[in-house]
Scaffold this motif. Structure first.
Motif, PDB file in Angstrom:
ATOM      1  N   PHE A  99     -26.548 -35.575 -25.332  1.00 28.85           N
ATOM      2  CA  PHE A  99     -26.783 -34.430 -26.733  1.00 28.85           C
ATOM      3  C   PHE A  99     -28.250 -33.582 -26.121  1.00 28.85           C
ATOM      4  O   PHE A  99     -28.176 -32.349 -26.941  1.00 28.85           O
ATOM      5  N   GLY A 100     -28.738 -33.561 -24.706  1.00 27.63           N
ATOM      6  CA  GLY A 100     -29.883 -32.764 -24.495  1.00 27.63           C
ATOM      7  C   GLY A 100     -30.762 -32.816 -25.644  1.00 27.63           C
ATOM      8  O   GLY A 100     -31.290 -33.858 -25.708  1.00 27.63           O
ATOM      9  N   LYS A 101     -31.171 -31.094 -25.637  1.00 26.88           N
ATOM     10  CA  LYS A 101     -31.983 -31.084 -26.339  1.00 26.88           C
ATOM     11  C   LYS A 101     -32.007 -30.431 -28.268  1.00 26.88           C
ATOM     12  O   LYS A 101     -32.355 -30.311 -29.427  1.00 26.88           O
ATOM     13  N   GLY A 102     -30.454 -30.667 -28.439  1.00 22.90           N
ATOM     14  CA  GLY A 102     -29.627 -30.260 -29.367  1.00 22.90           C
ATOM     15  C   GLY A 102     -29.059 -28.788 -29.535  1.00 22.90           C
ATOM     16  O   GLY A 102     -29.544 -28.958 -28.786  1.00 22.90           O
ATOM     17  N   PHE A 103     -28.399 -29.426 -30.804  1.00 22.60           N
ATOM     18  CA  PHE A 103     -28.328 -27.613 -31.250  1.00 22.60           C
ATOM     19  C   PHE A 103     -29.321 -26.268 -30.914  1.00 22.60           C
ATOM     20  O   PHE A 103     -30.036 -26.367 -31.064  1.00 22.60           O
ATOM     21  N   GLU A 104     -29.306 -25.247 -30.152  1.00 25.24           N
ATOM     22  CA  GLU A 104     -29.616 -23.864 -30.104  1.00 25.24           C
ATOM     23  C   GLU A 104     -30.241 -23.110 -31.972  1.00 25.24           C
ATOM     24  O   GLU A 104     -30.607 -23.012 -31.902  1.00 25.24           O
ATOM     25  N   LYS A 105     -28.634 -23.258 -32.082  1.00 26.61           N
ATOM     26  CA  LYS A 105     -28.734 -23.356 -33.312  1.00 26.61           C
ATOM     27  C   LYS A 105     -27.869 -23.609 -34.080  1.00 26.61           C
ATOM     28  O   LYS A 105     -27.049 -24.939 -33.992  1.00 26.61           O
ATOM     29  N   ASN A 106     -28.307 -23.318 -35.822  1.00 29.27           N
ATOM     30  CA  ASN A 106     -27.474 -24.531 -37.204  1.00 29.27           C
ATOM     31  C   ASN A 106     -27.912 -25.864 -37.092  1.00 29.27           C
ATOM     32  O   ASN A 106     -27.314 -26.414 -37.664  1.00 29.27           O
ATOM     33  N   GLU A 129     -40.268 -35.350  -7.263  1.00 31.72           N
ATOM     34  CA  GLU A 129     -39.491 -34.478  -7.746  1.00 31.72           C
ATOM     35  C   GLU A 129     -38.515 -34.404  -7.211  1.00 31.72           C
ATOM     36  O   GLU A 129     -37.202 -34.194  -7.309  1.00 31.72           O
ATOM     37  N   ALA A 130     -37.673 -36.423  -6.592  1.00 32.51           N
ATOM     38  CA  ALA A 130     -36.724 -36.985  -6.707  1.00 32.51           C
ATOM     39  C   ALA A 130     -36.686 -37.336  -8.399  1.00 32.51           C
ATOM     40  O   ALA A 130     -35.163 -36.881  -7.809  1.00 32.51           O
ATOM     41  N   ILE A 131     -37.111 -37.655  -9.182  1.00 31.38           N
ATOM     42  CA  ILE A 131     -36.648 -37.698 -10.421  1.00 31.38           C
ATOM     43  C   ILE A 131     -36.175 -36.613 -10.614  1.00 31.38           C
ATOM     44  O   ILE A 131     -34.947 -35.627 -11.066  1.00 31.38           O
ATOM     45  N   LYS A 132     -36.477 -35.312 -10.530  1.00 29.71           N
ATOM     46  CA  LYS A 132     -36.358 -34.074 -11.239  1.00 29.71           C
ATOM     47  C   LYS A 132     -35.344 -33.660 -10.173  1.00 29.71           C
ATOM     48  O   LYS A 132     -34.088 -32.818 -11.090  1.00 29.71           O
ATOM     49  N   VAL A 156     -28.833 -32.907 -11.080  1.00 29.74           N
ATOM     50  CA  VAL A 156     -27.505 -33.432 -10.535  1.00 29.74           C
ATOM     51  C   VAL A 156     -26.631 -34.005 -11.512  1.00 29.74           C
ATOM     52  O   VAL A 156     -25.496 -33.906 -12.035  1.00 29.74           O
ATOM     53  N   TYR A 157     -27.451 -34.859 -12.624  1.00 31.62           N
ATOM     54  CA  TYR A 157     -27.025 -35.408 -13.264  1.00 31.62           C
ATOM     55  C   TYR A 157     -26.357 -34.827 -14.508  1.00 31.62           C
ATOM     56  O   TYR A 157     -25.673 -34.730 -15.493  1.00 31.62           O
ATOM     57  N   ASN A 158     -27.543 -33.519 -14.625  1.00 32.06           N
ATOM     58  CA  ASN A 158     -27.016 -32.420 -15.766  1.00 32.06           C
ATOM     59  C   ASN A 158     -25.756 -31.764 -16.123  1.00 32.06           C
ATOM     60  O   ASN A 158     -25.321 -31.639 -16.409  1.00 32.06           O
ATOM     61  N   ALA A 159     -25.532 -31.301 -14.343  1.00 29.21           N
ATOM     62  CA  ALA A 159     -24.562 -30.965 -13.595  1.00 29.21           C
ATOM     63  C   ALA A 159     -23.456 -31.488 -14.067  1.00 29.21           C
ATOM     64  O   ALA A 159     -22.175 -30.964 -14.536  1.00 29.21           O
ATOM     65  N   ILE A 208     -32.073 -30.531 -19.359  1.00 28.57           N
ATOM     66  CA  ILE A 208     -33.198 -29.303 -18.636  1.00 28.57           C
ATOM     67  C   ILE A 208     -32.417 -28.114 -18.250  1.00 28.57           C
ATOM     68  O   ILE A 208     -31.273 -28.384 -17.766  1.00 28.57           O
ATOM     69  N   GLN A 209     -33.005 -27.108 -17.774  1.00 25.34           N
ATOM     70  CA  GLN A 209     -32.212 -25.515 -17.430  1.00 25.34           C
ATOM     71  C   GLN A 209     -32.859 -25.165 -16.447  1.00 25.34           C
ATOM     72  O   GLN A 209     -33.270 -25.518 -15.806  1.00 25.34           O
TER      73      GLN A 209
END
Length: 466
Positions: free
Chosen positions: A69-76, A347-350, A355-358, A385-386
Motif C-alpha cells: 500500500f505504501g502511502k497510497g496513490f499519488e493521484k486520484n 539505521e539498521a531498521i532504515k 531492502v524490503y521496499n525494493a 520509503i522513497q
C-alpha cells in the motif's frame, strides 16, 4: 476459548497441513462444473485461520500489506466510487481493500459494475474465501464466479434457485466487451435503464501467482502453514499450562491438630496467602501426636515439568521459516527487539526498510497496472520509503539545467543586466563572477572575461590643463 471451540479449530487447521500437494478437482453442481479450492474446497478458509492464529505469520502479512500500500496513490486518491449498500469510498480505500486480500491469498476478486457509457462506476472487493470459479465453456471462455460461504454447504448449489436464495450469488467473469449482452441476459424483456439497474456486474480475478490459473497459492506454502500452525500450538501449550495451573505446588503437612484447630489453622494460613495465591498450596493434617515440635509442620514442594523455555530454539527456526514465506521479510521489521550484528538501531531498521521496499516494488507496479486496467487512467503508488536521488543523477540534472539556461534568451538578458550592475557599482565584480560560475556552469576565466572590468570614472570630472 472453550474446549469445544479449541477442538474444532484444531481439526480445521490440522487437516490441511498434512496435504503437501493442493488438489483442484471439479464438482458437478446443477450442470455446472465448479473448480474446488483443494480437495474439500476450504483451502482459503484454512489459510486465513492458520495465518490469523500465528503471531509471526499475521505480523508478516500485515507488514507486507503496509509495503504494498505504501502511502497510497499519488493521484486520484480522493476520488470516490460507489460500493455495496449504496456507500461511497475513495480509490485509496479501494487500494487498501485490494491489498488486504493480496497480503494473505496472493489473489483478489473485484466486483465491478458500469454506467451507460461502459465506464466503471462501482468497485467492491469480495471476500476471497467465498469465491469459486466455474469451468470454462467449450470455446475456452472464462466461467462465472460463484459467491457463497462454502464452509456451510449442506446441499447442492443451483443457479436456477440462486435469485431466491440471498445467501448464494454468481457473477459474470470480467469482460467489458460483453456488458450489453450480459445485461440483456439478466433482464431480457426490460428497457435499457432497467437492464442497467438489474445487472449483476462482473468479477475480475487477479492473481500474483501466475503458475496457478484457477486459484493462487497463499504466501504460506505447505511448510509455512505447518510452521505457523506449530507456533499457534506452542502458544496453546503454554496457555494450557498456565491456565490449568501446571505450576509448582506446595503441600503443607501438619500433625496432631484436632478438627477445630485444623479449621482455624487453615483460615489463618490462607488468610496470610490471600485469595490469589491460595490455589498454589494444599494442606494435609494427620491425626498422629508427636513430641518433637519441629515435626508438627512440614512443607513439601511438587515441582512442575512445565518449562517455558522448552521450545525456544525450535520457535526461532519456525519464525525464520515463516518470514521466508513473505518475501524474506527482514527479521528486524517483525521483531525489533533482536540485537543482531547491527543492533536495533534506527539505521539498521532504515536499511531493512529499504531492502524490503525494493523487494515489494514489483507488486506495487502490478497493482498500479491492475487499477489502470480497470479505470483506464494512470496510477502511481507512493512507496513507504522513497530512495534519494543519487549524486550522479543530481549532477546530471544540474548540468542539463545550466545548458538550457545558457542557450535561452532569458539567460543572455540576465547576463547583460549583471554586467550593467557591476559596471554601475551595484554588484561587486567577484560576486558576479561566482554567480555566473554557479548558475550558468561557466569556467572562472570565461566568467571574468564576460563580466569585464568596471569603467574607471576617476578622471571624468578633471578639467583640461589641471
Amino acid at each position: 476459548m472453550n474446549q469445544k471451540v479449541e477442538n474444532n479449530l484444531s481439526k480445521f487447521t490440522a487437516k490441511f497441513v498434512e496435504l503437501y500437494n493442493r488438489i483442484i478437482p471439479q464438482r458437478k453442481e446443477c450442470n455446472f462444473d465448479i473448480y474446488l479450492n483443494d480437495i474439500d474446497n476450504l483451502y482459503p478458509d484454512r489459510l486465513e485461520a492458520i495465518e490469523r492464529n500465528s503471531v509471526t505469520a499475521l505480523s508478516c502479512s500485515n507488514k507486507l500489506g503496509n509495503f504494498i500500500f505504501g502511502k497510497g496513490f499519488e493521484k486520484n486518491f480522493a476520488t470516490e466510487i460507489n460500493t455495496r449498500k449504496g456507500k461511497k469510498i475513495t480509490l485509496n480505500r479501494c487500494l487498501l481493500d485490494v491489498v488486504s486480500s493480496l497480503k494473505t491469498h496472493k489473489g483478489v476478486y473485484i466486483h465491478l459494475n458500469y454506467d451507460i457509457e461502459g465506464k466503471v462506476n462501482y468497485f467492491d472487493v469480495l471476500e476471497y474465501k467465498k469465491c469459486r470459479k466455474v469451468k470454462e465453456d467449450d470455446y475456452g471462455n472464462e466461467g462465472k464466479i460463484v459467491y457463497r460461504d462454502w464452509s456451510k454447504i449442506e446441499r447442492s448449489f443451483s443457479f436456477i434457485t440462486e435469485r431466491k436464495n440471498k445467501k448464494s450469488k454468481w457473477f459474470f467473469p470480467y469482460n467489458p466487451g460483453t456488458i450489453k449482452d450480459q445485461r440483456l441476459n439478466d433482464s431480457p424483456k426490460s428497457d435499457i435503464p432497467t437492464q442497467i439497474r438489474n445487472y449483476r456486474g462482473q468479477v475480475l480475478y487477479y492473481s500474483l501467482d501466475d503458475k496457478n490459473k484457477e486459484y493462487a497459492h497463499g504466501w504460506l506454502n505447505a511448510q509455512g502453514m505447518n510452521d505457523a500452525d506449530s507456533e499457534f500450538r506452542m502458544s496453546l501449550y503454554h496457555n494450557n499450562n498456565i491456565r490449568l495451573g501446571f505450576i509448582d505446588k506446595t503441600i503443607l503437612i501438619t500433625n496432631g491438630l484436632d478438627p477445630d484447630s485444623e479449621e482455624q489453622f487453615q483460615k489463618d494460613f490462607y488468610g496470610w496467602l490471600g485469595a490469589e495465591n491460595a490455589g498454589g498450596v494444599y494442606h494435609i493434617n494427620t491425626p498422629f501426636q508427636v513430641e518433637d515440635i519441629k515435626s508438627t509442620i512440614a512443607i513439601e514442594t511438587v515441582a512442575s515439568s512445565y518449562d517455558p523455555k522448552k521450545f525456544k530454539e525450535v520457535l526461532e527456526d519456525i519464525k525464520d521459516n515463516i518470514r521466508s514465506c513473505y518475501l524474506q521479510i527482514p527479521k528486524i521489521l517483525i521483531d525489533d527487539r533482536d540485537g543482531g550484528v547491527f543492533g536495533n538501531s534506527g539505521e539498521a531498521i532504515k536499511e531493512a526498510t529499504k531492502v524490503y521496499n525494493a523487494e515489494t516494488a514489483s507488486i506495487r507496479y502490478e497493482v498500479e497496472d491492475l487499477f489502470k486496467k480497470i479505470f483506464n487512467v494512470e496510477f502511481k503508488i507512493i512507496p513507504i520509503i522513497q530512495e534519494e536521488v543519487s549524486s550522479d543523477v543530481g549532477e546530471e540534472l544540474r548540468l542539463k539545467s545550466q545548458a538550457e539556461l545558457k542557450g535561452s534568451v532569458g539567460g543572455v538578458s540576465a547576463l547583460i543586466e549583471l554586467q550593467k550592475s557591476v559596471s554601475e557599482g551595484f554588484t561587486e565584480r567577484e560576486s558576479a563572477i561566482e554567480i555566473i560560475k554557479e548558475i550558468y556552469g561557466i569556467s572562472a576565466d570565461l566568467a571574468e572575461k564576460m563580466i569585464g572590468k568596471p569603467k574607471d570614472n576617476t578622471n571624468d570630472n578633471v578639467q583640461p590643463g589641471e
